[in-house]
Write a protein that holds these residues in place. Structure first.
Motif, PDB file in Angstrom:
ATOM      1  N   GLY A 162       5.172   2.712  -7.165  1.00 45.75           N
ATOM      2  CA  GLY A 162       6.023   3.616  -6.327  1.00 45.75           C
ATOM      3  C   GLY A 162       5.795   3.529  -4.979  1.00 45.75           C
ATOM      4  N   GLU A 163       4.653   3.474  -4.380  1.00 49.55           N
ATOM      5  CA  GLU A 163       4.431   3.296  -3.071  1.00 49.55           C
ATOM      6  C   GLU A 163       4.619   1.978  -2.530  1.00 49.55           C
ATOM      7  N   TYR A 164       4.545   0.863  -3.362  1.00 54.02           N
ATOM      8  CA  TYR A 164       4.899  -0.564  -3.083  1.00 54.02           C
ATOM      9  C   TYR A 164       6.303  -0.611  -3.072  1.00 54.02           C
ATOM     10  N   THR A 165       7.042   0.023  -3.892  1.00 53.54           N
ATOM     11  CA  THR A 165       8.354  -0.249  -3.917  1.00 53.54           C
ATOM     12  C   THR A 165       9.226   0.643  -2.774  1.00 53.54           C
ATOM     13  N   TRP A 166       8.875   1.936  -2.581  1.00 54.31           N
ATOM     14  CA  TRP A 166       9.567   2.867  -1.782  1.00 54.31           C
ATOM     15  C   TRP A 166       8.955   3.527  -0.702  1.00 54.31           C
ATOM     16  N   GLY A 167       7.509   3.296  -0.861  1.00 57.36           N
ATOM     17  CA  GLY A 167       6.555   4.113  -0.024  1.00 57.36           C
ATOM     18  C   GLY A 167       5.806   3.502   1.249  1.00 57.36           C
ATOM     19  N   ALA A 168       4.567   3.991   1.346  1.00 58.58           N
ATOM     20  CA  ALA A 168       3.545   3.628   2.296  1.00 58.58           C
ATOM     21  C   ALA A 168       3.335   2.180   2.184  1.00 58.58           C
ATOM     22  N   ALA A 169       3.381   1.728   0.882  1.00 58.64           N
ATOM     23  CA  ALA A 169       3.060   0.067   1.160  1.00 58.64           C
ATOM     24  C   ALA A 169       4.247  -0.514   0.801  1.00 58.64           C
ATOM     25  N   ARG A 170       5.032  -0.380   1.312  1.00 55.39           N
ATOM     26  CA  ARG A 170       6.609  -1.009   0.697  1.00 55.39           C
ATOM     27  C   ARG A 170       6.457  -2.478   1.278  1.00 55.39           C
ATOM     28  N   GLY A 171       6.561  -3.556   0.387  1.00 55.28           N
ATOM     29  CA  GLY A 171       6.743  -4.837   0.864  1.00 55.28           C
ATOM     30  C   GLY A 171       5.453  -5.510   1.210  1.00 55.28           C
ATOM     31  N   ILE A 172       4.140  -4.743   1.132  1.00 58.90           N
ATOM     32  CA  ILE A 172       3.114  -5.043   1.604  1.00 58.90           C
ATOM     33  C   ILE A 172       2.416  -5.666   0.677  1.00 58.90           C
ATOM     34  N   ASP A 173       1.785  -7.051   0.501  1.00 59.28           N
ATOM     35  CA  ASP A 173       1.336  -7.512  -0.499  1.00 59.28           C
ATOM     36  C   ASP A 173       0.117  -8.425  -0.123  1.00 59.28           C
ATOM     37  N   PRO A 174      -1.115  -8.165  -0.851  1.00 61.59           N
ATOM     38  CA  PRO A 174      -1.513  -7.423  -1.833  1.00 61.59           C
ATOM     39  C   PRO A 174      -1.746  -5.917  -1.389  1.00 61.59           C
ATOM     40  N   SER A 175      -1.480  -5.007  -2.008  1.00 58.34           N
ATOM     41  CA  SER A 175      -1.920  -3.665  -1.784  1.00 58.34           C
ATOM     42  C   SER A 175      -2.787  -2.823  -2.714  1.00 58.34           C
ATOM     43  N   LEU A 176      -3.558  -1.853  -2.145  1.00 57.61           N
ATOM     44  CA  LEU A 176      -4.429  -1.155  -3.069  1.00 57.61           C
ATOM     45  C   LEU A 176      -4.222   0.234  -3.030  1.00 57.61           C
ATOM     46  N   TYR A 177      -3.967   0.803  -4.028  1.00 50.36           N
ATOM     47  CA  TYR A 177      -3.716   2.362  -4.080  1.00 50.36           C
ATOM     48  C   TYR A 177      -5.025   2.999  -4.779  1.00 50.36           C
ATOM     49  N   LEU A 178      -5.579   4.146  -4.369  1.00 52.20           N
ATOM     50  CA  LEU A 178      -6.602   4.668  -4.886  1.00 52.20           C
ATOM     51  C   LEU A 178      -6.377   6.092  -4.830  1.00 52.20           C
ATOM     52  N   THR A 179      -6.659   6.901  -5.968  1.00 51.82           N
ATOM     53  CA  THR A 179      -6.533   8.136  -6.193  1.00 51.82           C
ATOM     54  C   THR A 179      -8.007   8.952  -6.010  1.00 51.82           C
ATOM     55  N   ILE A 180      -8.135   9.642  -5.191  1.00 47.27           N
ATOM     56  CA  ILE A 180      -9.789  10.432  -5.212  1.00 47.27           C
ATOM     57  C   ILE A 180      -9.484  12.073  -5.552  1.00 47.27           C
ATOM     58  N   GLY A 181      -9.599  12.429  -6.739  1.00 43.38           N
ATOM     59  CA  GLY A 181      -9.348  13.797  -7.091  1.00 43.38           C
ATOM     60  C   GLY A 181     -10.221  14.325  -8.338  1.00 43.38           C
ATOM     61  N   THR A 182      -9.729  14.557  -9.405  1.00 44.09           N
ATOM     62  CA  THR A 182     -10.597  15.165 -10.429  1.00 44.09           C
ATOM     63  C   THR A 182     -11.400  13.803 -11.058  1.00 44.09           C
ATOM     64  N   GLY A 183     -10.665  12.583 -10.855  1.00 45.25           N
ATOM     65  CA  GLY A 183     -11.414  11.395 -11.060  1.00 45.25           C
ATOM     66  C   GLY A 183     -11.174  10.559 -10.079  1.00 45.25           C
ATOM     67  N   ILE A 184     -11.727   9.362  -9.840  1.00 44.51           N
ATOM     68  CA  ILE A 184     -11.379   8.288  -9.073  1.00 44.51           C
ATOM     69  C   ILE A 184     -10.760   7.138  -9.769  1.00 44.51           C
ATOM     70  N   GLY A 185      -9.740   6.580  -9.269  1.00 49.33           N
ATOM     71  CA  GLY A 185      -9.114   5.359 -10.137  1.00 49.33           C
ATOM     72  C   GLY A 185      -8.424   4.550  -9.059  1.00 49.33           C
ATOM     73  N   GLY A 186      -8.065   3.523  -9.485  1.00 53.60           N
ATOM     74  CA  GLY A 186      -7.223   2.635  -8.427  1.00 53.60           C
ATOM     75  C   GLY A 186      -6.642   1.646  -9.008  1.00 53.60           C
ATOM     76  N   SER A 187      -5.503   1.014  -8.422  1.00 59.06           N
ATOM     77  CA  SER A 187      -4.707  -0.050  -8.839  1.00 59.06           C
ATOM     78  C   SER A 187      -4.393  -1.189  -7.523  1.00 59.06           C
ATOM     79  N   PHE A 188      -4.765  -2.388  -7.916  1.00 60.86           N
ATOM     80  CA  PHE A 188      -4.646  -3.575  -6.977  1.00 60.86           C
ATOM     81  C   PHE A 188      -3.341  -4.122  -7.503  1.00 60.86           C
ATOM     82  N   LEU A 189      -2.263  -4.121  -6.461  1.00 63.61           N
ATOM     83  CA  LEU A 189      -1.011  -4.970  -6.674  1.00 63.61           C
ATOM     84  C   LEU A 189      -1.205  -6.387  -6.031  1.00 63.61           C
TER      85      LEU A 189
END
Ligand code: ZN
Length: 301
Positions: A122-149
């Protein structure tokens, strides 16, 4: 009249551990229809998903639907349990074939990824990482997870990435807490996720004042992890979401510590001169995941 009624729709499901967001869009990121409800057991929850989509499917307007599901999930299409929520602590959902059940009830083409990959897409398509390649999204909350695109696709190999369970230096002088991960104790998630804060302070971490000195330690742990991801994955942007990152003052501390820890070794302009556009919050707010799911659905075309 009826112009909007005739448009084809792409669906998205953010299947979260606490809430589900379902949405339909003819021209994303604008959403035509959406609903949010609490996650209960699989039977009730998935019947609410079906109730939302079915009228539009009956009209023949839904082309495809993307699912971004809480996990752990099996995202290997060659696996027998592809599309399953597997060993989740939410016991009612253990070994739930969410993809298969939704395919049976909805009968339209479905795309499937982990929730954090949905947010990353979502962030890569329309958000903060739009068109930026490669990108890393990390969630830091009840758990910590990430996705590297890479080229917009979530990296997975033997398993999906487990960005929360890396080892980082534990600041034992100022933080004697043993760690909360049942597998590794003081891994990154064991030190820095919401349950670790709750275990340290008795009360929920979200009650901790912004002035509390612990946030310096929290930011340091996050910075250590980011330095490892930067050195190994070399993303061109890092988006930090999740409940703990709602404390927006953390961003500047993390950026400063990342620069200090790298100590000039990475001669990238992004890090040396433009780090406020390198380590950033999500731009889509609570819609990163469901919009990513819609983007996944569009990719099936
Ligand atoms: Zn761990």
């Amino acid at each position: 009249m009826g112009d909007m009624l005739d448009r084809e729709l792409y669906g998205g499901i953010e299947a979260g551990g606490t809430k589900f967001i379902c949405a339909l869009a003819s021209q994303p990121p604008h959403l035509d229809y959406e609903v949010t409800f609490q996650t209960s057991d699989p039977v009730e929850t998935l019947s609410r998903v079906q109730a939302f989509f079915q009228p539009f499917i009956d009209e023949g307007r839904v082309k495809s639907i993307g699912i971004a599901a809480f996990g752990p999930v099996d995202v290997d299409p060659s696996s027998l349990t592809y599309g399953y929520i597997t060993a989740t602590p939410k016991l009612a959902w253990v070994n739930t074939n969410i993809l298969g059940k939704l395919h049976q009830s909805l009968g339209v083409p479905l795309a499937f990824h982990a929730d954090v990959s949905g947010s990353a897409i979502g962030e890569y398509t329309w958000g903060a990482a739009r068109g930026i390649d490669p990108s890393l999204y990390l969630t830091i909350g009840t758990g910590i997870g990430g996705s590297f695109l890479l080229h917009g696709e979530p990296h997975a190999g033997m398993t999906a990435l487990e960005t929360g369970h890396i080892r980082i230096p534990h600041n034992l002088q100022q933080d004697a807490f043993a760690g909360a991960c049942p597998y590794h104790q003081d891994c990154f998630e064991g030190l820095a996720a919401g349950p670790a804060l709750a275990a340290r302070f008795g009360a929920r971490g979200e009650l901790l004042a912004d002035e509390d000195p612990f946030w310096q330690i929290e930011a340091e742990y996050i910075a250590y992890a980011l330095v490892n991801y930067i050195l190994i994955l070399s993303p061109r942007i890092i988006v930090l979401g999740g409940g703990i990152m709602q404390r927006s003052f953390l961003f500047d501390i993390i950026r400063r510590r990342v620069r200090e820890l790298l100590n000039g070794y990475i001669q990238a302009e992004k890090i040396l001169e433009d780090i406020e556009h390198y380590i950033v919050p999500p731009a889509l707010g609570r819609y990163s995941g469901v919009l990513g799911a819609i983007a996944m659905a569009q990719r099936l075309d």
